[in-house]
Design a protein around this motif. Structure first.
Motif, short mmCIF file in Angstrom:
data_model
loop_
_atom_site.label_atom_id
_atom_site.label_comp_id
_atom_site.label_asym_id
_atom_site.label_seq_id
_atom_site.Cartn_x
_atom_site.Cartn_y
_atom_site.Cartn_z
N TRP A 147 0.83 -1.20 0.00
CA TRP A 147 0.00 0.00 0.00
C TRP A 147 0.87 1.26 0.00
O TRP A 147 0.55 2.23 -0.69
CB TRP A 147 -0.94 0.00 1.21
N ASP A 148 1.95 1.25 0.75
CA ASP A 148 2.79 2.44 0.82
C ASP A 148 3.38 2.76 -0.55
O ASP A 148 3.36 3.92 -0.99
CB ASP A 148 3.91 2.22 1.84
N GLU A 149 3.88 1.74 -1.25
CA GLU A 149 4.45 1.99 -2.58
C GLU A 149 3.38 2.48 -3.55
O GLU A 149 3.60 3.43 -4.31
CB GLU A 149 5.09 0.72 -3.13
N ALA A 150 2.23 1.82 -3.54
CA ALA A 150 1.17 2.19 -4.50
C ALA A 150 0.69 3.61 -4.25
O ALA A 150 0.52 4.40 -5.20
CB ALA A 150 0.03 1.20 -4.40
N LEU A 151 0.44 3.96 -3.00
CA LEU A 151 -0.05 5.30 -2.69
C LEU A 151 1.02 6.35 -3.00
O LEU A 151 0.70 7.46 -3.44
CB LEU A 151 -0.49 5.39 -1.24
N THR A 152 2.29 5.99 -2.75
CA THR A 152 3.36 6.92 -3.11
C THR A 152 3.39 7.17 -4.61
O THR A 152 3.55 8.31 -5.07
CB THR A 152 4.72 6.36 -2.65
N ARG A 153 3.21 6.09 -5.40
CA ARG A 153 3.18 6.24 -6.86
C ARG A 153 2.01 7.13 -7.29
O ARG A 153 2.15 7.97 -8.20
CB ARG A 153 3.05 4.87 -7.53
N VAL A 154 0.84 6.97 -6.67
CA VAL A 154 -0.30 7.81 -7.01
C VAL A 154 -0.02 9.25 -6.64
O VAL A 154 -0.29 10.18 -7.43
CB VAL A 154 -1.58 7.31 -6.31
N ALA A 155 0.51 9.47 -5.45
CA ALA A 155 0.81 10.83 -5.01
C ALA A 155 1.82 11.50 -5.93
O ALA A 155 1.70 12.69 -6.27
CB ALA A 155 1.31 10.83 -3.57
N GLU A 156 2.82 10.74 -6.36
CA GLU A 156 3.83 11.30 -7.28
C GLU A 156 3.21 11.59 -8.63
O GLU A 156 3.51 12.63 -9.26
CB GLU A 156 5.00 10.33 -7.42
N GLY A 157 2.35 10.69 -9.12
CA GLY A 157 1.73 10.90 -10.42
C GLY A 157 0.82 12.11 -10.43
O GLY A 157 0.89 12.96 -11.33
N LEU A 158 -0.07 12.20 -9.44
CA LEU A 158 -0.97 13.35 -9.37
C LEU A 158 -0.22 14.62 -9.02
O LEU A 158 -0.45 15.68 -9.61
CB LEU A 158 -2.06 13.09 -8.32
N GLY A 159 0.69 14.50 -8.03
CA GLY A 159 1.42 15.69 -7.59
C GLY A 159 2.31 16.27 -8.67
O GLY A 159 2.45 17.49 -8.80
N GLY A 160 2.93 15.39 -9.48
CA GLY A 160 3.79 15.89 -10.55
C GLY A 160 3.01 16.68 -11.58
O GLY A 160 3.47 17.72 -12.07
N ILE A 161 1.83 16.18 -11.95
CA ILE A 161 0.99 16.89 -12.92
C ILE A 161 0.51 18.21 -12.33
O ILE A 161 0.51 19.25 -13.01
CB ILE A 161 -0.19 16.00 -13.35
N LYS A 162 0.11 18.19 -11.06
CA LYS A 162 -0.34 19.42 -10.41
C LYS A 162 0.77 20.46 -10.41
O LYS A 162 0.54 21.65 -10.70
CB LYS A 162 -0.77 19.13 -8.97
N GLU A 163 1.99 20.04 -10.11
CA GLU A 163 3.11 20.98 -10.05
C GLU A 163 3.44 21.55 -11.43
O GLU A 163 3.72 22.74 -11.57
CB GLU A 163 4.33 20.29 -9.46
N GLU A 164 3.38 20.69 -12.46
CA GLU A 164 3.79 21.15 -13.80
C GLU A 164 2.69 21.90 -14.53
O GLU A 164 2.95 22.90 -15.21
CB GLU A 164 4.25 19.96 -14.64
N TYR A 165 1.44 21.41 -14.40
CA TYR A 165 0.36 21.96 -15.21
C TYR A 165 -0.73 22.67 -14.39
O TYR A 165 -1.62 23.28 -14.98
CB TYR A 165 -0.31 20.86 -16.03
N GLY A 166 -0.68 22.55 -13.08
CA GLY A 166 -1.70 23.15 -12.23
C GLY A 166 -2.76 22.13 -11.83
O GLY A 166 -2.93 21.09 -12.48
N PRO A 167 -3.50 22.41 -10.76
CA PRO A 167 -4.48 21.44 -10.25
C PRO A 167 -5.60 21.12 -11.23
O PRO A 167 -6.15 20.01 -11.20
CB PRO A 167 -5.01 22.10 -8.98
N ASP A 168 -5.94 22.06 -12.10
CA ASP A 168 -7.05 21.83 -13.01
C ASP A 168 -6.66 20.96 -14.21
O ASP A 168 -7.48 20.71 -15.09
CB ASP A 168 -7.62 23.17 -13.51
N ALA A 169 -5.42 20.48 -14.23
CA ALA A 169 -5.02 19.50 -15.23
C ALA A 169 -5.32 18.08 -14.77
O ALA A 169 -5.00 17.11 -15.48
CB ALA A 169 -3.54 19.64 -15.55
N LEU A 170 -5.95 17.95 -13.59
CA LEU A 170 -6.32 16.64 -13.06
C LEU A 170 -7.83 16.51 -13.01
O LEU A 170 -8.55 17.48 -12.74
CB LEU A 170 -5.76 16.47 -11.64
N GLY A 171 -8.32 15.31 -13.26
CA GLY A 171 -9.75 15.03 -13.20
C GLY A 171 -10.01 13.85 -12.28
O GLY A 171 -9.28 12.84 -12.32
N PHE A 172 -11.07 13.94 -11.48
CA PHE A 172 -11.42 12.90 -10.52
C PHE A 172 -12.83 12.40 -10.80
O PHE A 172 -13.75 13.19 -11.02
CB PHE A 172 -11.33 13.43 -9.08
N VAL A 173 -12.98 11.08 -10.78
CA VAL A 173 -14.28 10.46 -11.00
C VAL A 173 -14.63 9.67 -9.73
O VAL A 173 -13.94 8.72 -9.37
CB VAL A 173 -14.27 9.52 -12.22
#
Length: 784
Positions: A147-173
């Motif tokens: 769980w720690d590795e998977a959640l870290t990967r998700v946080a890095e994936g979402l966080g990287g996009i947020k940092e580079e493109y801004g929060p509105d470059a992410l979509g949640f369903v």
């Protein structure tokens, strides 16, 4: 049991039913003692006569074992299928699911009834291919991860996009199958942790035009009546609803009222489903022309002085605009466009206006259109001009499809325009309230509306959405135009995380997959179509290392540095009651203490408020207390047949499947009945195109093509065909389009697609059925 399970969920018990499936044609067996069997008042034969699809039956045998009472655990919970809100006891032994049993005193909506899925189709919970451990993808292949590795990967994936493109470059369903508490946590994550209003759910694909139309007319985007009206009204107008298959328990209630109390039943639909066989009047309309015949009814009522003028003058606004807009919907115009003869318009109008009470019910046949909101305006206008709203037995009743689409899909605010409780995100006071509740500076709370669900896919294709997190939805199959959805998820997004109970077709495309708990493994609440908020209780422990959705969201928030204090779903509901006025008097403790198990119907304004069985008795929930009528005068759908695509395809549900099949595809009894898609074709159409029953045909639209079996039947109109929406192979969404969308609600036009039908050389066995995946949540190998 887990720490998530309160002591109140482990009751001692009175009986048991083990669930088993026999082959078609077997008769039900009763092998237990009378003490066990007699509470199962719904014998299979009687149940099937009331609930199954169109007379096409398969027999399911109940093998009932003779256990001692103290061997069995019983947990009362709420069904995870449609949003009728049925409750029943779940019977388990040593953590193994055995069966379900309705307990009327704890089942205010369904009483002794359950549909075939609610009665039998829960074995998926312990299916061999349940996700039991997080998966991460490396070099195109999944491997198990902590769980720690998977959640870290998700946080890095979402966080990287947020940092580079801004929060509105992410979509949640978010998921309308998850609990209210799960959905509340997900919307909080999107807004507080990520900083975007780009969050939506499958309500966008089904009843969002209902919410849009009703809320702008009456104030609440929900049913105005409860079960009393559905059981006792003098008149029903049902449209766009295959009630016997999509909502069997409601259909049973309606049929009983019609047969035993002489209630009038009017059905308007392009397809003659079983509920039409009970109707006093069935009008077979042309697909896509719903507001045409509805406006025709309103015009007839006004022209013949049948309206409730006192109600209109005292409690509504906008009648002048409506009177002007319906002028063109003459009887001749309605017959030409919608196919309803003048005498049927007259008869229906007179039946409705002469009745002391009337319920207007619908499902997705009214809403899944590029003009779905207008359709809802039209039916709301009809309720208002007749005065049939605001009392216990009269009102509007949209029948919701997913188990928690009313609560989790709307009330809890996983919406791009509303905080929980339908509080607009653009309102400064609302932002201040939620920012304070979450310990944020108000400047950090996003202040513009986000992307709607299908708009997220369109934005991703344009490069504006770069990452997505999808919770409990199989978007690849449910989105319009499967080819477009696949391209977006495989080519246009840089990062995709999916949280689900199985490796769905959508999850197969993800970078990280997180295993969630199934309904029988979860605690929380669901909200039914009738606004009943009811407890969901854990009956079996989570399989493997799966976790509740809210707990996953909390852990993911912690990866971003946010420490939420929730320890149980009841803590989340306590927070909901503080910030959502319509849930102000709801808590798990209060729901558990209700002696009759009746749930609470929102609005429940405070802990002393008894709930609201029906709304709008004295005023509407608008700024001036009046209902606001809206003209609805669009006629043609977004596309009409031509020489290349001369047939109109509509889509919908079948009894033995549930949405994209994530749960029902894993039930052998159900799959033995409906493992492949099909197309219903009228005999005249079949003769014209030279096709035969059970033949494999190809359907082609302007947007895609697919193959399926033919069923020749008089249910559809000549020139129209019907295809179920549940399947990836042969399903309707291979043919539907992602644009245009409803202007207000942004709902796709699932119900109208022009198609061509051609024969093939294939046999039925050549078609690929919907087969579950292999063990441990991975695709089955070719040797399986």
């Amino acid at each position: 049991m887990s720490q998530d399970t309160p002591d109140t969920e482990n009751e001692g018990v009175a009986g048991f039913m083990a669930r088993a499936k026999a082959q078609a044609g077997e008769q039900a067996k009763e092998t237990a003692n009378d003490k066990v069997v007699r509470p199962f008042e719904h014998a299979v034969s009687g149940f099937m006569g009331n609930a199954v699809s169109e007379g096409r039956l398969f027999s399911i045998a109940d093998a009932v074992a003779d256990y001692q009472e103290n061997d069995i655990d019983v947990t009362d919970t709420t069904c995870e299928y449609c949003a009728v809100g049925c409750r029943f006891d779940v019977l388990t032994k040593d953590g193994e699911f055995l069966g379900t049993r309705p307990r009327p005193e704890k089942a205010p909506i369904n009483g002794i009834s359950t549909c075939v899925k609610g009665k039998f189709a829960h074995g998926y919970t312990h299916s061999d291919d349940r996700l039991t451990q997080p998966l991460v993808k490396e070099d195109g292949e999944f491997r198990e991860a902590s769980w720690d590795e998977a959640l870290t990967r998700v946080a890095e994936g979402l966080g990287g996009i947020k940092e580079e493109y801004g929060p509105d470059a992410l979509g949640f369903v978010a998921s309308s199958k998850a609990t209210n508490e799960d959905n509340y946590a997900m919307q909080r994550f999107a807004r507080e942790v990520i900083g975007t209003n780009n969050i939506d759910n499958c309500n966008r694909l089904c009843h969002s035009s209902t919410v849009s139309g009703l809320s702008s007319t009456f104030g609440f985007g929900a049913a105005s009546v409860g079960m009393e009206a559905l059981e006792e009204t003098d008149c029903y107008l049902l449209t766009g609803s295959n009630t016997t298959e999509a909502h069997p328990v409601l259909a049973t209630r309606i049929k009983q009222n019609v047969m035993h109390n002489d209630a009038d039943l009017l059905v308007f639909d392009p397809r003659k489903t079983q509920i039409a066989e009970y109707a006093d009047q069935y009008s077979q309309i042309k697909a896509g022309y719903d507001n045409t015949w509805l406006n025709g009814l309103v015009r007839y009522i006004l022209k013949n002085d049948l309206e409730d003028r006192e109600f209109i003058e005292e409690r509504t606004s906008g009648i002048e605009q409506v009177e002007e807009s319906v002028e063109k919907f003459t009887p001749e115009f309605v017959e030409e466009h919608a196919g309803v003869p003048p005498e049927e318009i007259a008869s229906a109008a007179e039946t409705i206006t002469e009745a002391d009470s009337c319920v207007f019910g619908w499902t997705l046949g009214m809403t899944e259109h590029a003009k779905g909101t207008e359709n809802i305006y039209a039916i709301a206008n009809l309720a208002l001009v007749t005065g049939h709203i605001g009392n216990p037995k009269s009102g509007v009743s949209p029948f919701r499809g997913q188990n928690n689409v009313q609560g989790g899909g709307g009330d809890m605010g996983p919406l791009p325009n509303n905080f929980p409780g339908y509080q607009p995100v653009t309102n400064e006071e609302n932002r201040e309230k939620f920012a304070e509740a979450y310990g944020m500076d108000v400047e950090e709370m996003p202040d513009k509306e986000g992307y709607r669900l299908t708009d997220m896919f369109l934005a991703a294709a344009d490069g504006d959405i770069r990452g997505m997190f999808i919770q409990g939805e199989n978007s690849l199959v449910s989105e319009p135009n499967i080819a477009h959805a696949r391209e977006v998820l495989t080519e246009d997004v840089d990062f995709l995380a999916v949280q689900d109970i199985f490796l769905t077709e959508t999850a197969e495309l993800a970078d990280v997959v997180l295993p969630a708990t199934a309904s029988l493994e979860s605690n929380g609440t669901y909200t039914a179509s009738t606004r009943h908020v009811q407890l969901v209780k854990r009956a079996v422990d989570p399989i493997g290392n799966a976790k509740p959705d809210w707990r996953i969201t909390k852990a993911l928030a912690a990866k971003f540095g946010y420490e939420w204090e929730y320890e149980h779903p009841s803590d989340i509901m306590d927070e909901i009651s503080e910030v959502v006025p319509i849930y102000g008097g709801i808590s798990h403790e209060r729901l558990e203490a209700l002696e009759d198990g009746d749930g609470l119907q929102w609005p429940v304004w405070d802990m002393d408020h008894p709930g609201t069985p029906y709304t709008y008795e004295e005023e509407f929930q608008t700024n001036d207390g009046l209902a606001h009528m809206h003209p609805a005068d669009t006629v043609d759908p977004s596309e009409t047949p031509d020489d290349d695509y001369p047939l109109v395809m509509t889509s919908g549900r079948v009894l033995y499947q549930y949405h994209t099949g994530t749960m029902t595809f894993r039930d052998e009894g159900i799959m033995s009945y409906s493992d492949k898609s099909f197309v219903e074709v009228h005999p005249e159409t079949a003769e014209e195109y030279g096709i035969a029953d059970e033949e494999v045909v190809e359907l082609t639209s302007r947007h895609g093509k697919t193959e399926m079996l033919v069923q020749i039947t008089t249910r559809p109109n000549p020139g129209e065909v019907f295809v179920p929406m549940h399947y990836l192979e042969g399903g309707a969404n291979n043919l539907t389009k992602e644009d245009p969308l409803d202007g207000a609600a942004r709902t796709p036009e699932y119900k109208i697609t022009d198609v061509q039908i051609t024969g093939t050389e294939k046999e039925a066995d050549d078609l690929q059925g919907s087969v579950p995946r292999g063990e441990a949540g991975r695709p089955a190998s070719s040797d399986d």
